[in-house]
Design a protein around this motif. Structure first.
Motif, PDB file in Angstrom:
ATOM      1  N   PHE A   1      -2.559  12.342   9.533  1.00  0.00           N
ATOM      2  CA  PHE A   1      -2.582  12.469  10.991  1.00  0.00           C
ATOM      3  C   PHE A   1      -1.992  13.787  11.470  1.00  0.00           C
ATOM      4  CE2 PHE A   1      -3.886   8.181  10.606  1.00  0.00           C
ATOM      5  CZ  PHE A   1      -4.768   8.041  11.669  1.00  0.00           C
ATOM      6  N   THR A   2      -1.202  14.435  10.621  1.00  0.00           N
ATOM      7  CA  THR A   2      -0.825  15.801  10.946  1.00  0.00           C
ATOM      8  C   THR A   2      -2.067  16.690  10.922  1.00  0.00           C
ATOM      9  OG1 THR A   2       1.261  15.429   9.813  1.00  0.00           O
ATOM     10  CG2 THR A   2       0.700  17.691  10.322  1.00  0.00           C
TER      11      THR A   2
ATOM     12  N   GLY B   1       1.389   0.940  10.572  1.00  0.00           N
ATOM     13  CA  GLY B   1       0.880   2.160  11.200  1.00  0.00           C
ATOM     14  C   GLY B   1       1.943   3.004  11.885  1.00  0.00           C
ATOM     15  N   PHE B   2       3.212   2.716  11.621  1.00  0.00           N
ATOM     16  CA  PHE B   2       4.274   3.485  12.271  1.00  0.00           C
ATOM     17  C   PHE B   2       4.154   4.972  11.949  1.00  0.00           C
ATOM     18  CE2 PHE B   2       8.461   5.514  12.088  1.00  0.00           C
ATOM     19  CZ  PHE B   2       8.905   5.284  13.373  1.00  0.00           C
ATOM     20  N   TRP B   3       3.860   5.276  10.699  1.00  0.00           N
ATOM     21  CA  TRP B   3       3.842   6.693  10.282  1.00  0.00           C
ATOM     22  C   TRP B   3       2.612   7.411  10.803  1.00  0.00           C
ATOM     23  CZ3 TRP B   3       8.441   7.973   9.408  1.00  0.00           C
ATOM     24  CH2 TRP B   3       9.336   7.072   8.821  1.00  0.00           C
ATOM     25  N   THR B   4       1.571   6.645  11.145  1.00  0.00           N
ATOM     26  CA  THR B   4       0.423   7.252  11.820  1.00  0.00           C
ATOM     27  C   THR B   4       0.858   7.805  13.169  1.00  0.00           C
ATOM     28  OG1 THR B   4      -1.107   5.744  10.756  1.00  0.00           O
ATOM     29  CG2 THR B   4      -1.818   6.733  12.823  1.00  0.00           C
TER      30      THR B   4
ATOM     31  N   GLY C   1      11.481   1.018  11.753  1.00  0.00           N
ATOM     32  CA  GLY C   1      10.124   1.571  11.742  1.00  0.00           C
ATOM     33  C   GLY C   1       9.338   1.165  10.517  1.00  0.00           C
ATOM     34  N   ASP C   2      10.056   0.880   9.430  1.00  0.00           N
ATOM     35  CA  ASP C   2       9.374   0.525   8.198  1.00  0.00           C
ATOM     36  C   ASP C   2       8.671  -0.828   8.292  1.00  0.00           C
ATOM     37  OD1 ASP C   2       9.965   2.830   6.918  1.00  0.00           O
ATOM     38  OD2 ASP C   2      11.773   2.093   5.930  1.00  0.00           O
TER      39      ASP C   2
ATOM     40  N   PHE D   1       3.914   8.352  14.175  1.00  0.00           N
ATOM     41  CA  PHE D   1       4.940   9.383  13.965  1.00  0.00           C
ATOM     42  C   PHE D   1       4.289  10.713  13.612  1.00  0.00           C
ATOM     43  CE2 PHE D   1       8.216  11.572  11.462  1.00  0.00           C
ATOM     44  CZ  PHE D   1       9.334  11.391  12.253  1.00  0.00           C
ATOM     45  N   GLY D   2       3.286  10.664  12.732  1.00  0.00           N
ATOM     46  CA  GLY D   2       2.624  11.890  12.294  1.00  0.00           C
ATOM     47  C   GLY D   2       1.907  12.575  13.432  1.00  0.00           C
ATOM     48  N   ILE D   3       1.121  11.809  14.173  1.00  0.00           N
ATOM     49  CA  ILE D   3       0.293  12.433  15.206  1.00  0.00           C
ATOM     50  C   ILE D   3       1.160  12.958  16.353  1.00  0.00           C
ATOM     51  CG2 ILE D   3      -0.280  10.213  16.325  1.00  0.00           C
ATOM     52  CD1 ILE D   3      -2.833  12.896  16.065  1.00  0.00           C
TER      53      ILE D   3
ATOM     54  N   THR E   1      -6.378   5.419   5.535  1.00  0.00           N
ATOM     55  CA  THR E   1      -4.915   5.427   5.406  1.00  0.00           C
ATOM     56  C   THR E   1      -4.291   4.304   6.221  1.00  0.00           C
ATOM     57  OG1 THR E   1      -4.616   6.952   7.240  1.00  0.00           O
ATOM     58  CG2 THR E   1      -4.789   7.922   5.056  1.00  0.00           C
ATOM     59  N   VAL E   2      -4.828   4.093   7.450  1.00  0.00           N
ATOM     60  CA  VAL E   2      -4.246   3.050   8.295  1.00  0.00           C
ATOM     61  C   VAL E   2      -4.527   1.675   7.694  1.00  0.00           C
ATOM     62  CG1 VAL E   2      -4.141   2.090  10.616  1.00  0.00           C
ATOM     63  CG2 VAL E   2      -4.560   4.522  10.295  1.00  0.00           C
TER      64      VAL E   2
ATOM     65  N   SER F   1       3.623   1.576  -3.410  1.00  0.00           N
ATOM     66  CA  SER F   1       2.477   1.587  -2.497  1.00  0.00           C
ATOM     67  C   SER F   1       2.924   1.950  -1.084  1.00  0.00           C
ATOM     68  CB  SER F   1       1.772   0.230  -2.510  1.00  0.00           C
ATOM     69  OG  SER F   1       2.653  -0.770  -2.063  1.00  0.00           O
ATOM     70  N   TYR F   2       4.151   1.572  -0.711  1.00  0.00           N
ATOM     71  CA  TYR F   2       4.590   1.883   0.649  1.00  0.00           C
ATOM     72  C   TYR F   2       4.834   3.378   0.821  1.00  0.00           C
ATOM     73  CZ  TYR F   2       6.944   1.914   5.071  1.00  0.00           C
ATOM     74  OH  TYR F   2       7.259   2.191   6.356  1.00  0.00           O
TER      75      TYR F   2
ATOM     76  N   SER G   1       1.540   5.007   1.101  1.00  0.00           N
ATOM     77  CA  SER G   1       0.927   4.767   2.408  1.00  0.00           C
ATOM     78  C   SER G   1       1.576   5.624   3.494  1.00  0.00           C
ATOM     79  CB  SER G   1       1.061   3.285   2.744  1.00  0.00           C
ATOM     80  OG  SER G   1       0.705   3.059   4.076  1.00  0.00           O
TER      81      SER G   1
ATOM     82  N   ILE H   1       0.439   9.386   3.058  1.00  0.00           N
ATOM     83  CA  ILE H   1      -0.922   9.771   3.448  1.00  0.00           C
ATOM     84  C   ILE H   1      -1.141   9.589   4.953  1.00  0.00           C
ATOM     85  CG2 ILE H   1      -2.048   9.547   1.196  1.00  0.00           C
ATOM     86  CD1 ILE H   1      -3.009   6.818   2.022  1.00  0.00           C
ATOM     87  N   GLN H   2      -0.443   8.625   5.548  1.00  0.00           N
ATOM     88  CA  GLN H   2      -0.554   8.512   7.017  1.00  0.00           C
ATOM     89  C   GLN H   2       0.037   9.740   7.698  1.00  0.00           C
ATOM     90  OE1 GLN H   2       0.528   4.687   9.025  1.00  0.00           O
ATOM     91  NE2 GLN H   2       0.957   4.097   6.935  1.00  0.00           N
ATOM     92  N   LEU H   3       1.258  10.078   7.288  1.00  0.00           N
ATOM     93  CA  LEU H   3       1.937  11.222   7.904  1.00  0.00           C
ATOM     94  C   LEU H   3       1.087  12.477   7.794  1.00  0.00           C
ATOM     95  CD1 LEU H   3       5.709  11.202   6.884  1.00  0.00           C
ATOM     96  CD2 LEU H   3       4.739  11.159   9.173  1.00  0.00           C
TER      97      LEU H   3
ATOM     98  N   ALA I   1       0.091  -2.323   1.969  1.00  0.00           N
ATOM     99  CA  ALA I   1       1.219  -1.765   1.223  1.00  0.00           C
ATOM    100  C   ALA I   1       2.397  -2.729   1.261  1.00  0.00           C
ATOM    101  CB  ALA I   1       1.620  -0.421   1.820  1.00  0.00           C
TER     102      ALA I   1
ATOM    103  N   PHE J   1      -5.031   0.990   4.601  1.00  0.00           N
ATOM    104  CA  PHE J   1      -4.221   0.852   3.397  1.00  0.00           C
ATOM    105  C   PHE J   1      -2.815   0.363   3.740  1.00  0.00           C
ATOM    106  CE2 PHE J   1      -1.352   2.516   0.140  1.00  0.00           C
ATOM    107  CZ  PHE J   1      -1.961   2.057  -1.008  1.00  0.00           C
ATOM    108  N   ASP J   2      -2.319   0.812   4.904  1.00  0.00           N
ATOM    109  CA  ASP J   2      -0.952   0.463   5.281  1.00  0.00           C
ATOM    110  C   ASP J   2      -0.762  -1.046   5.436  1.00  0.00           C
ATOM    111  OD1 ASP J   2       1.660   1.399   5.795  1.00  0.00           O
ATOM    112  OD2 ASP J   2       1.378   1.009   7.930  1.00  0.00           O
TER     113      ASP J   2
ATOM    114  N   VAL K   1       6.206  16.800   8.410  1.00  0.00           N
ATOM    115  CA  VAL K   1       5.004  16.904   9.252  1.00  0.00           C
ATOM    116  C   VAL K   1       4.761  18.379   9.595  1.00  0.00           C
ATOM    117  CG1 VAL K   1       4.097  16.426  11.560  1.00  0.00           C
ATOM    118  CG2 VAL K   1       5.139  14.603  10.249  1.00  0.00           C
TER     119      VAL K   1
END
Lengths: 81, 588
Positions: free
Chosen positions: B466-467, A47-50, A42-43, A52-54, A26-27, B454-455, B458, B461-463, A33, A29-30, B387
């Motif tokens: 990693f959740t 890897g911002f959403w990585t 942030g956009d 954010f998610g974690i 996923t990272v 694609s964005y 991306s 799937i990251q969000l 994208a 792929f980013d 999330v």
């Protein structure tokens, strides 16, 4: 169906590694994208959403469980007393 | 009186079905009605004229049917959901439950088609009343109590709405149900908005939902999760688009629901809190008020009804087969309920917005609308909520029901009709995900949004990935605990105790004192009067209407025995009463 699930359950390591490979994917792929419609700063960060998610996930667990244990959690018969 | 046929209105079919159900049940044909009526309604909504069922009554201009592009998408999903819910409940023998759900659907369709506030209000209350029976039919003490709280809260909300309607009528003498401009909104409009918000479960008036839904019957909850809140979203989208309060409260709602879902133990209560959270997206979308965000709210309502019902069906199947819904009492069920598990997980990934599921194409529309409207904070709140959604419904719920520690129970797989209903809902989740145009075509405004960039892919799937990683790290900390979590229903549940004390102590003292006065002065007078009246009643009236007093006494006794829990007779009585009221209205 149940047999397949049983197999996965007994081989949890395989599931784990597949999951980790997916995460790395996923990272990676980013980086490829296209970001043509950025809504905020942030956009633009890879890897911002990585992040954010974690952190969102961990923060939510810690904060919610914290508040629950400190204040909200009562015995199940709380309202019957 | 009504210038087009009354059966043109899809709600009429459900009311007719509710009346006929007991008859059909006698000859064991109720399944025909349970499937037939929703299917008729599904066809009928495609052939509705733009305006029908217009009548003037007591100087009010009532419009029973007003159809436009906003109505259609809701009618479509409501009738589809009625069919899925009926299939899911096919095995239920209690006719009363089916009657309640039919009337409930009728109320919801009636609100959706209402063109004026009075019509809306009548169906609004029908919805509240009918759904209460879906809670009571569980027949446990907890459910009866929760049902009463649910009814009281909804009556309060209904009265606030009615107050708004009265004030509005006094102001402008026009009750047509149309868009209200943000600048010209009066106190009447805000009261109406609060009445609507209560049904949408917007905090701080949301606590009825996670209080009542988990106590409803297995099939009742499936119906309830679909209709009340989404009808509220529809009326908010029609009357109050662009109200800033809704945008902010909606975003808060998404996080509020999710936060409780993370700490809850009862599977169906987790799902109930997720209704609060998901409806938050829609309320926020309505509040942002752009064409894209309104489209998003409608699309999300459609998708949400299907996957939330799927989740409630999955958790309901577990409850039906094991008698348990608390996560700490469940676990290791993957061997016994594998199909229910697959379906529930499909619901779970749809609500989380995985690519190729319905959540991905609907939720993101609202998030993108927030972004395009330059509201990054709202957008981040909504994304943080997704999330939490994946964390609690996508992973925690299935993990602790079907995996986790083994609960040493060995239930059978759910009945076929339940599985078919779950299959249809699961199919719809994927169908909408891979073919979003099907849904986008129904939306009130033309859609320019493309979910599969694609964005966006991306980002999602990251969000979610990693959740999942976060869950993997913290799984121990998330172990469900058999506890109760305080919510704002504390105020009226504990507040009621204060009221009861007040009733017992000060009021009772005054009451005793009045009693004493009454005994010494009033009683003698009343006795003499009563003796005279009793004589007149026996000799005079009963002579004319022979034996009616006796039959009233008998009925009274019967009503007393009814209270032992035969709810179908209550519904029957309510129906007869309603029928009489309608007759009176039509003929006088």
């Amino acid at each position: 169906m149940a047999k397949f699930l049983e197999y996965l359950h007994d081989h949890a390591n395989i599931v784990k590694y597949v999951f980790f490979i997916f995460l790395i994917g996923t990272v990676v792929f980013d980086f490829f994208a296209e970001r043509h419609e950025a809504h905020f700063w942030g956009d633009h960060i890879f890897g911002f959403w990585t992040i954010f998610g974690i952190f969102g996930c961990l923060g939510m667990i810690v904060i919610c469980k914290g508040i629950a244990h400190a204040w909200l959690m009562k015995d199940e018969n709380f309202y019957d007393k | 009186m009504i210038n087009n046929g009354i059966m043109l209105h899809p709600a009429s079919w459900f009311i007719l079905g509710a009346i006929l159900l007991p008859l059909f049940a006698k000859v064991r044909l109720q399944k025909i009605l349970l499937l037939g009526i929703p299917i008729i309604a599904m066809f009928q909504i495609n052939h509705l004229p733009n305006l029908f069922g217009v009548c003037d009554y007591l100087g009010f201009h009532l419009i029973f049917g007003k159809v436009d592009s906003l109505t259609y998408v809701f009618l479509h999903v409501f009738t589809l959901m009625a069919l899925i819910g009926c299939i899911y409940g096919l095995h239920v023998k209690e006719t009363g439950q089916h009657i309640a759900s039919f009337l409930y659907v009728a109320g919801s369709l009636g609100v959706t088609l209402a063109g004026d506030y009075l019509t809306l209000f009548i169906f609004w209350e029908l919805m509240a009343l009918a759904s209460t029976f879906l809670v009571w039919y569980r027949k446990r003490t907890k459910s009866i109590e929760a049902g009463f709280r649910y009814l009281l809260v909804h009556i309060t909300g209904g009265l606030i709405l009615l107050a708004g309607i009265f004030l509005k009528y006094m102001d402008i003498h026009d009750l047509s149900f149309t868009r209200i401009a943000v600048e010209g909104a009066t106190i009447a409009d805000y009261l109406i908005m609060v009445g609507f918000m209560l049904n949408a479960a917007v905090p701080p008036i949301h606590a009825w939902l996670p209080d009542a839904y988990p106590e409803a019957t297995v099939t009742g909850a499936v119906f309830m999760c679909a209709f009340t809140t989404k009808t509220a979203v529809y009326v908010l989208a029609r009357a109050f688009p662009g109200f800033e309060a809704l945008a902010i409260l909606g975003a808060i709602m998404t996080l509020y629901g999710v936060a409780y879902a993370v700490i809850e133990n009862d599977a169906r209560r987790i799902l109930a809190y997720h209704i609060v959270s998901q409806v938050g997206y829609m309320v926020c979308g309505v509040g942002i008020g752009t064409t894209m965000s309104i489209n998003g709210a409608c699309a999300h309502a459609y998708a949400h009804i299907i996957y939330k019902a799927l989740l409630f069906m999955g958790a309901g199947a577990v409850l039906e087969m094991t008698g348990k819904s608390k996560l700490n009492e469940l676990g290791g069920l993957y061997k016994y309920l594998p199909y229910s598990m697959i379906f529930t997980i499909i619901g779970g990934i749809s609500i989380s917005g995985f690519p190729f599921t319905s959540g991905f194409i609907s939720k993101s529309m609202i998030v993108a609308a927030a972004g395009e409207h330059h509201r990054p904070i709202l957008m981040l709140m909504l994304l943080l909520a997704s999330v939490g959604t994946f964390l609690s419904v996508g992973i925690k719920l299935p993990y602790f029901i079907w995996f986790g520690k083994d609960a040493t129970i060995q239930p059978k797989e759910a009945p076929y009709n339940m599985q078919i209903a779950m299959f249809i809902a699961a199919f719809m989740c994927f169908f909408l995900g891979v073919y979003p145009e099907y849904l986008y075509k129904m939306l009130p405004y033309p859609v320019t949004y493309h979910p599969y960039t694609s964005y966006h892919f991306s980002e999602t799937i990251q969000l979610l990935g990693f959740t999942g990683f976060g869950f993997f790290l913290m799984v121990k900390k998330l172990t469900p605990e058999p506890k109760l979590n305080l919510d704002l229903d504390w105020f009226y549940r504990k507040g009621a105790l204060v009221f009861m004390w007040f009733a017992r102590k000060p009021v009772s003292i005054v009451n005793d004192w009045v009693n004493e006065v009454y005994k010494t002065v009033g009683l003698r007078l009343t006795m003499v009067l009563a003796m005279g009246l009793s004589w007149f009643d026996k000799e005079g009236i009963d002579f004319v209407i022979d034996g009616s007093a006796k039959s009233v006494v008998n009925t009274g006794n019967q009503i007393r025995t009814l209270q032992s829990g035969k709810i179908q007779q209550y519904i029957g009585a309510a129906l007869i009463l309603m029928f009489l009221v309608i007759l009176t209205v039509v003929y006088f």
